[in-house]
Design a protein around this motif. Structure first.
Motif, PDB file in Angstrom:
ATOM      1  N   SER B 242     -24.508  -1.758  55.065  1.00 23.80           N
ATOM      2  CA  SER B 242     -25.228  -2.817  55.770  1.00 23.80           C
ATOM      3  C   SER B 242     -25.124  -4.130  55.008  1.00 23.80           C
ATOM      4  CB  SER B 242     -26.711  -2.463  55.915  1.00 23.80           C
ATOM      5  OG  SER B 242     -26.875  -1.346  56.729  1.00 23.80           O
ATOM      6  N   LEU B 243     -25.149  -4.013  53.679  1.00 20.00           N
ATOM      7  CA  LEU B 243     -25.119  -5.193  52.829  1.00 20.00           C
ATOM      8  C   LEU B 243     -23.813  -5.973  53.037  1.00 20.00           C
ATOM      9  CD1 LEU B 243     -26.920  -6.461  50.718  1.00 20.00           C
ATOM     10  CD2 LEU B 243     -25.817  -5.058  48.976  1.00 20.00           C
ATOM     11  N   GLY B 244     -22.720  -5.233  53.201  1.00 18.86           N
ATOM     12  CA  GLY B 244     -21.432  -5.910  53.336  1.00 18.86           C
ATOM     13  C   GLY B 244     -20.951  -6.047  54.770  1.00 18.86           C
ATOM     14  N   ALA B 245     -21.805  -5.659  55.725  1.00 16.88           N
ATOM     15  CA  ALA B 245     -21.370  -5.646  57.125  1.00 16.88           C
ATOM     16  C   ALA B 245     -21.097  -7.057  57.621  1.00 16.88           C
ATOM     17  CB  ALA B 245     -22.448  -4.992  57.993  1.00 16.88           C
ATOM     18  N   PHE B 246     -20.083  -7.219  58.498  1.00 14.82           N
ATOM     19  CA  PHE B 246     -19.873  -8.539  59.089  1.00 14.82           C
ATOM     20  C   PHE B 246     -19.786  -8.502  60.608  1.00 14.82           C
ATOM     21  CE2 PHE B 246     -15.389  -8.018  59.982  1.00 14.82           C
ATOM     22  CZ  PHE B 246     -14.955  -7.121  59.006  1.00 14.82           C
ATOM     23  N   LEU B 247     -19.534  -7.335  61.169  1.00 19.85           N
ATOM     24  CA  LEU B 247     -19.415  -7.273  62.629  1.00 19.85           C
ATOM     25  C   LEU B 247     -20.738  -7.549  63.323  1.00 19.85           C
ATOM     26  CD1 LEU B 247     -17.011  -4.345  63.563  1.00 19.85           C
ATOM     27  CD2 LEU B 247     -16.773  -6.792  64.049  1.00 19.85           C
ATOM     28  N   ALA B 248     -21.761  -6.800  62.919  1.00 21.75           N
ATOM     29  CA  ALA B 248     -23.065  -6.962  63.557  1.00 21.75           C
ATOM     30  C   ALA B 248     -23.627  -8.374  63.358  1.00 21.75           C
ATOM     31  CB  ALA B 248     -24.040  -5.893  63.037  1.00 21.75           C
ATOM     32  N   PRO B 249     -23.611  -8.908  62.128  1.00 19.40           N
ATOM     33  CA  PRO B 249     -24.134 -10.266  61.961  1.00 19.40           C
ATOM     34  C   PRO B 249     -23.333 -11.273  62.771  1.00 19.40           C
ATOM     35  CG  PRO B 249     -23.858  -9.193  59.841  1.00 19.40           C
ATOM     36  CD  PRO B 249     -23.261  -8.293  60.851  1.00 19.40           C
ATOM     37  N   ASP B 250     -21.995 -11.148  62.786  1.00 21.76           N
ATOM     38  CA  ASP B 250     -21.148 -12.090  63.514  1.00 21.76           C
ATOM     39  C   ASP B 250     -21.436 -12.061  65.004  1.00 21.76           C
ATOM     40  OD1 ASP B 250     -19.904 -13.087  61.396  1.00 21.76           O
ATOM     41  OD2 ASP B 250     -17.889 -12.336  61.874  1.00 21.76           O
ATOM     42  N   LEU B 251     -21.443 -10.852  65.573  1.00 21.26           N
ATOM     43  CA  LEU B 251     -21.494 -10.724  67.020  1.00 21.26           C
ATOM     44  C   LEU B 251     -22.907 -10.816  67.574  1.00 21.26           C
ATOM     45  CD1 LEU B 251     -18.877  -7.877  67.444  1.00 21.26           C
ATOM     46  CD2 LEU B 251     -18.646 -10.261  68.158  1.00 21.26           C
ATOM     47  N   LEU B 252     -23.880 -10.323  66.806  1.00 18.94           N
ATOM     48  CA  LEU B 252     -25.237 -10.246  67.347  1.00 18.94           C
ATOM     49  C   LEU B 252     -26.159 -11.316  66.777  1.00 18.94           C
ATOM     50  CD1 LEU B 252     -25.635  -6.365  67.086  1.00 18.94           C
ATOM     51  CD2 LEU B 252     -25.086  -7.675  69.124  1.00 18.94           C
ATOM     52  N   GLY B 253     -25.797 -11.814  65.579  1.00 18.95           N
ATOM     53  CA  GLY B 253     -26.743 -12.695  64.898  1.00 18.95           C
ATOM     54  C   GLY B 253     -26.492 -14.173  65.115  1.00 18.95           C
ATOM     55  N   GLY B 254     -25.302 -14.542  65.533  1.00 16.76           N
ATOM     56  CA  GLY B 254     -24.994 -15.958  65.672  1.00 16.76           C
ATOM     57  C   GLY B 254     -24.912 -16.631  64.312  1.00 16.76           C
ATOM     58  N   ALA B 255     -24.887 -17.958  64.326  1.00 16.25           N
ATOM     59  CA  ALA B 255     -24.630 -18.701  63.105  1.00 16.25           C
ATOM     60  C   ALA B 255     -25.797 -18.653  62.128  1.00 16.25           C
ATOM     61  CB  ALA B 255     -24.323 -20.155  63.459  1.00 16.25           C
ATOM     62  N   LYS B 256     -27.022 -18.459  62.657  1.00 20.59           N
ATOM     63  CA  LYS B 256     -28.197 -18.534  61.800  1.00 20.59           C
ATOM     64  C   LYS B 256     -28.294 -17.372  60.813  1.00 20.59           C
ATOM     65  CE  LYS B 256     -31.062 -18.952  65.156  1.00 20.59           C
ATOM     66  NZ  LYS B 256     -32.329 -18.877  65.879  1.00 20.59           N
ATOM     67  N   THR B 257     -27.643 -16.287  61.131  1.00 18.57           N
ATOM     68  CA  THR B 257     -27.830 -15.097  60.310  1.00 18.57           C
ATOM     69  C   THR B 257     -26.566 -14.738  59.542  1.00 18.57           C
ATOM     70  OG1 THR B 257     -27.250 -13.747  62.189  1.00 18.57           O
ATOM     71  CG2 THR B 257     -29.574 -14.135  61.812  1.00 18.57           C
ATOM     72  N   PHE B 258     -25.890 -15.745  59.075  1.00 19.62           N
ATOM     73  CA  PHE B 258     -24.692 -15.573  58.270  1.00 19.62           C
ATOM     74  C   PHE B 258     -24.965 -14.650  57.078  1.00 19.62           C
ATOM     75  CE2 PHE B 258     -21.173 -17.466  55.720  1.00 19.62           C
ATOM     76  CZ  PHE B 258     -20.177 -17.306  56.679  1.00 19.62           C
TER      77      PHE B 258
END
Lengths: 358, 305
Positions: B242-258
């Motif tokens: 989870s710490l290194g994940a980028f798919l979920a933050p990119d696709l679901l989180g938008g720019a605010k949750t980089f």
């Protein structure tokens, strides 16, 4: 005087299977009471019902006069020593023993005092800080005992607690359990399939089979006056000779064996002439000689023998199908003089033959 | 009887050449695909960046300096810590922590439920848990995006049954990222806990109940401590990826949750990247994970004494 535990017409069904039926028992206060029976007879189920892990399908269970059926296990003033001890692996010996006291809200000091007391009682001295994985099976057994007795239960339930120990330790623990029961005055209900254990420790025994109580009595009564064939066979060893009652005079019977020979026997209930059944003869109440003695005897041919240390067990062939086991103490008996194939005479001790109806 | 009762060391001494050859492939694979990349990354993190991706072989601390400081250690004035990247790290840790808690809250009851089913049906339940994972993670995450967006099926359904008046705004929030991470890594929580609970001796619960413990107390004081190794293993298996994940933050989180994963991803993507900086960020992430694992090992050792 109310009984410690009183069971009335207790029944337990698991689906369509009846585990227990018609169980009526009165277990007195301060008694060492044993539930004895082969595996699957329902004795453990009965224990679990008293502990509260199983509900009764019908009937009532009372503890010192109070109905306890509606109480969950953690509300019943009875504690259990489980078969495999189940010592909490994440707690040391002292924490295990003090667990229930903590649950009951005792103060730290009270718990400390009681744990010390229990540790001394079961002689666990230096082990209080050990984890269960660091102590032996026998020591775990003692922890389980101390843990169950710490909250001063009114009744202690023991589910085959000795079956996992080796023989020497088991015999030692028998004496130990008996001592603990006497010293504490707690009512013990002990479940076992080992008749020797039951006979040596109990004040009274309930012999069970097929979910029913077959007989309740002192070890002496159970062994010497078995109610039925199952008990005579299950408790100790016995010979069963098919026979028919000839005459009845009070409790004294004359029975006819298959070969036509008659023997005196004791009745165990109302027996009538012509009833068929078996004569139960305990091997240790028979003896063999080479010369014909007077009195009631059986004649046969000596078969195999089994040397048992203190005793030797001989097989005497009365006829083609009928064998008799005879147990002779080695202290006085010259077994070497007896050879297989010899003709021998079997003397029956007075009152040894008991008639049991089919 | 020497052969039968011989100690392990005698036996292993006899077989040691065999052992060597049997273990060799594993050592080669682990060495080549695990140690070499880490060393490579460590090296790159100390090199100088080239303009269009790639590196210049010249030693430099610039990457670490850029990561941690606005005004570096090597200037004339006192260093000033740069919070931009540290904040991304802190946010990532919180996100990963949240996802772990989320997985634990749902995963433990699930694992407990499965482990207490009759033995034949356990396999079926475990099978069902793993079915969604036959689908590629990217596709699952995109599907999740469709499910939870403002005009997605979830909102439509809630609106239809009248539970809400206006669509719930879930997409592009931290919660959406947590949901995505939760969905991505739930089996990693369920499976180790299941393995622990399955080995749990339920007599312990009976004993505790016999010794006056309530149901809640049994859970906290007996079941959870005994199955703790499974819980810790599951938590690590969820927390670390989870710490290194980028798919979920990119696709679901938008720019605010980089998050860290996206930060590192960007450094190696296209021509705009900065390889040494990406390598340095990876090394910092790796150190963080190692610290977490060290706590785990210490907790385990403490339990065993």
């Amino acid at each position: 005087m109310t009984s410690a535990v009183s069971l009335h017409d207790v029944r337990k069904d698991f689906g369509s299977l009846t585990a227990l039926s018609d169980v009526t028992l009165e277990i007195e206060d301060n008694e060492f009471f044993t539930l004895l029976g082969p595996s699957g007879c329902g004795k453990t189920t009965l224990l679990r019902m008293i502990a509260g892990f199983e509900g009764a399908t019908a009937g009532t269970i009372r503890l010192f006069g109070d109905e306890i059926e509606h109480l969950p296990p953690n509300k019943r003033p009875v504690n259990t020593v489980f078969q495999n001890y189940a010592i909490f692996p994440h707690m040391n010996v002292a924490e295990n023993i003090g667990f229930s006291l903590r649950m009951l809200g005792w103060t730290k000091l009270e718990i400390q005092t009681r744990v010390d007391e229990m540790v001394e009682m079961v002689k666990l001295g230096a082990l209080v800080d050990r984890k269960p994985s660091q102590i032996s099976g026998g020591q775990q057994q003692r922890v389980a005992l101390a843990r169950a007795m710490a909250p001063r239960p009114k009744v202690l339930l023991l589910d085959e607690p000795l079956s996992a120990l080796d023989l020497k330790l088991r015999q030692e623990m028998r004496t130990e359990l008996k001592r603990l029961q006497r010293d504490t005055g707690i009512t013990f209900i002990f479940v076992t399939h080992d008749q020797e254990e039951a006979l040596s420790m109990s004040d009274r025994i309930a012999v069970m089979s097929d979910g029913k109580v077959q007989q309740i009595g002192t070890p002496f009564e159970i062994y010497e006056h078995p109610n039925n064939r199952f008990i005579a066979d299950f408790i100790g060893e016995t010979n069963m000779l098919p026979s028919i009652i000839d005459t009845v005079e009070g409790f004294n019977l004359v029975c006819q064996l298959e070969g036509g020979q008659t023997l005196d026997a004791l009745a165990n209930c109302d027996n009538i002439p012509g009833a068929t059944g078996v004569l139960s003869l305990r091997p240790e109440r028979l003896s063999i000689t080479k010369t014909e003695p007077t009195g009631k005897i059986l004649k046969g041919e000596l078969g195999d023998r089994v040397y048992l240390g203190t005793d030797t067990q001989f097989i005497v062939k009365l006829s083609a199908e009928l064998n008799l086991k005879v147990r002779m103490q080695n202290s006085f008996f010259q077994g070497a003089n007896y050879k297989t194939g010899d003709t021998v005479f079997v003397t029956i001790a007075d009152g040894a033959a008991r008639f049991l109806v089919d | 009887m020497a052969a039968g009762t011989g100690s392990g060391s005698t036996v292993s001494a006899i077989f040691s050449p065999v052992r060597f050859w049997l273990l060799l492939p594993s050592w080669v694979v682990i060495g080549f695909f695990l140690l070499v990349p880490v060393l490579l990354m460590l090296t790159y993190s100390f090199l100088t960046k080239e303009f269009r991706g790639g590196v210049i072989w010249e030693f430099s601390l610039a990457s670490y300096d850029q990561f941690l400081f606005d005004r570096g250690l090597f200037g004339d004035e006192a260093p000033v810590i740069k919070w931009t990247y540290i904040n991304i790290f802190i946010r990532s840790i919180l996100q990963a922590f949240g996802a772990t808690i989320f997985c634990l809250l749902i995963g433990f009851p699930t694992a407990y439920f499965i482990a207490t089913r009759p033995i034949q049906s356990r396999t079926i339940w475990l099978f069902l848990i793993t079915v969604p994972y036959w689908v590629n993670l990217l596709i699952r995450t995109v599907s999740m995006k469709f499910l939870i967006r403002d005009s997605g099926p979830l909102n439509e359904l809630l609106l239809y049954i009248g539970l809400i008046d206006a669509p719930l705004h879930v997409i592009n929030t931290n919660f959406a990222v947590q949901l995505g991470l939760f969905y991505s890594y739930l089996p990693f929580m369920v499976l180790p806990i299941y393995a622990s609970v399955e080995r749990y001796n339920f007599t312990f619960s009976e004993v505790a109940s016999d010794l006056y413990a309530s149901k809640v107390t049994i859970l906290w004081e007996v079941i959870l401590p005994v199955v703790k190794p499974g819980i810790i293993a599951g938590s690590i298996l969820v927390f670390v990826p989870s710490l290194g994940a980028f798919l979920a933050p990119d696709l679901l989180g938008g720019a605010k949750t980089f998050m860290i994963g996206s930060l590192i991803e960007d450094q190696f993507k296209g021509n705009a990247g900065n390889w040494p900086f990406g390598a340095a960020a990876s090394m910092i992430l790796l150190s963080l994970v190692l610290v977490v694992l060290m706590f785990y090992v210490r907790a385990q050792n403490k339990d065993q004494t």
